[in-house]
Design an enzyme around this catalytic site. Structure first.
Site, PDB file in Angstrom:
ATOM      1  N   LYS A   1     -15.054 -28.947  22.782  1.00 29.15           N
ATOM      2  CA  LYS A   1     -14.073 -30.019  23.013  1.00 29.15           C
ATOM      3  C   LYS A   1     -12.878 -29.472  23.807  1.00 29.15           C
ATOM      4  CE  LYS A   1     -15.508 -32.569  18.925  1.00 29.15           C
ATOM      5  NZ  LYS A   1     -15.297 -32.928  17.520  1.00 29.15           N
TER       6      LYS A   1
ATOM      7  N   GLN B   1     -10.905 -31.696  13.099  1.00 28.15           N
ATOM      8  CA  GLN B   1     -12.349 -31.483  12.992  1.00 28.15           C
ATOM      9  C   GLN B   1     -12.806 -31.579  11.533  1.00 28.15           C
ATOM     10  OE1 GLN B   1     -14.378 -31.278  15.573  1.00 28.15           O
ATOM     11  NE2 GLN B   1     -16.230 -30.895  14.410  1.00 28.15           N
TER      12      GLN B   1
ATOM     13  N   ASP C   1     -10.684 -40.248  17.572  1.00 32.36           N
ATOM     14  CA  ASP C   1     -12.003 -40.250  16.920  1.00 32.36           C
ATOM     15  C   ASP C   1     -12.398 -41.661  16.489  1.00 32.36           C
ATOM     16  OD1 ASP C   1     -13.487 -37.857  16.595  1.00 32.36           O
ATOM     17  OD2 ASP C   1     -11.993 -37.054  15.198  1.00 32.36           O
TER      18      ASP C   1
HETATM   19  N1  GUN Z   1     -17.383 -33.308  12.840  1.00 35.28           N
HETATM   20  C1  GUN Z   1     -18.609 -33.641  13.327  1.00 35.28           C
HETATM   21  N2  GUN Z   1     -18.488 -34.612  14.261  1.00 35.28           N
HETATM   22  C2  GUN Z   1     -17.173 -34.898  14.354  1.00 35.28           C
HETATM   23  C3  GUN Z   1     -16.428 -35.807  15.161  1.00 35.28           C
HETATM   24  O1  GUN Z   1     -16.952 -36.573  15.965  1.00 35.28           O
HETATM   25  N3  GUN Z   1     -15.072 -35.789  14.976  1.00 35.28           N
HETATM   26  C4  GUN Z   1     -14.458 -34.975  14.084  1.00 35.28           C
HETATM   27  N4  GUN Z   1     -13.141 -35.051  13.977  1.00 35.28           N
HETATM   28  N5  GUN Z   1     -15.135 -34.124  13.321  1.00 35.28           N
HETATM   29  C5  GUN Z   1     -16.480 -34.082  13.464  1.00 35.28           C
END
Ligand code: GUN
Length: 301
Positions: free
Chosen positions: A54, A98, A121
């Protein structure tokens, strides 16, 4: 005829190029760029690799990327304070914490603490509500279902009046996707059924689908004979079924299997997404899109 493979890596590349160009344009015009903070707690290897990607992608887009790494031992209050710091920071338009978080931290409390206008998100209940209302209300659709809608659109798979069957009712995929596809408007207007592993006669529902979305997280759940010839099959399953040594890196990597049998469906489906390389890569593209949109909302205020 063989199914057309919907390549998530190629679609992601095209979307990221568009985002990068738009970001550069904004920078030239205003001197400002989108800002994203990624907050990682602890060192869960899967989370570290997701966040690394990311961060790398945000930097490639030309975003202002702030990376915060907190130790596994950090308290819930420390994390909440960090979120609040970026809620107040005008140079940050998107906040990503995350998941999963360590067990001593209440995940919901943290998600609720994020300013809904910075929740790229799309996990905050306010954004889920906005999604449910649809149309102009929708601000940040969650990245995986948004990626699926984008894939269908870019592959030329129409949804208008189609029978969509979604197997899986999670808050992250099944429920939001159902709302997006049955909404009034472009890339929507479908008739949607949500099923799950407890659905009576799951096969009969799947057999009706023009678009079948497998998002139950059960390897090989959807049997090839349940798929209508010519249907579009979107496989969201990313199931780790073992480990192998990567030919590229010589390191141990997970063997991934979807909820469908890709090889068997090649001669049945009209369109199909592979695992890996299908829905997975789209998620990060949609995160970047939500972050760019968060920035654009502040510019338009
Ligand atoms: N953990 C696994 N997928 C995601 C996601 O799309 N966003 C976040 N914040 N954590 C994750």
């Amino acid at each position: 005829m063989q199914a057309q493979i919907i390549n998530g890596l190629e679609i992601r590349k095209a979307i990221l190029e568009e985002i990068k160009a738009e970001t550069a344009e904004y920078k030239t015009k205003t001197g400002k760029v989108p800002g994203l903070v990624t907050i990682l707690v602890g060192e869960n290897p899967a989370s570290v690799s997701y966040v690394t990607l990311k961060v790398k992608t945000a930097l490639e887009m030309g975003f202002n990327e702030v990376q915060v790494n907190l130790p596994e031992s950090c308290t819930e209050q420390e994390l909440l304070d960090t979120v609040e710091k970026y809620n107040r920071d005008d140079s940050i338009h998107g906040i990503l914490v995350q998941l999963p978080l360590p067990k001593h931290i209440d995940e919901n409390k943290v998600i609720y603490a994020i300013d809904p206008d910075k929740d790229v998100d799309g996990f905050h209940p306010v954004n889920i509500g906005r999604l449910l209302l649809g149309g102009k209300h929708t601000k940040y659709p969650p990245c995986t279902p948004a990626g699926i809608v984008e894939m269908l659109s870019r592959a030329g798979v129409g949804t208008e009046g189609k029978e969509v069957v979604i197997v899986g009712r999670s808050n992250l995929v099944g429920k939001p996707l159902a709302n997006m596809l049955c909404a009034k408007g472009k890339n929507a207007n479908a008739t949607v059924t949500i099923c799950h592993t407890g659905t009576k006669d799951l096969a009969s529902h799947c057999k009706r689908a023009d678009i079948l979305v497998a998002a139950a997280g059960c390897p090989g759940l959807i049997k090839p004979e349940w798929v209508k010839p010519g249907a579009c099959v979107i496989d969201v399953g990313v199931n780790r079924v073992g480990e192998k040594i990567s030919e590229k890196t010589g390191k141990k990597v997970a063997i991934l299997k979807g909820d469908t049998d890709f090889d068997a469906l090649l001669d049945i489906a009209g369109y199909i997404t592979p695992v890996p390389g299908g829905v997975g890569p789209m998620t990060i593209a949609m995160l970047m899109k939500n972050t760019l949109n968060a920035f654009k909302y502040t510019m338009e205020k």
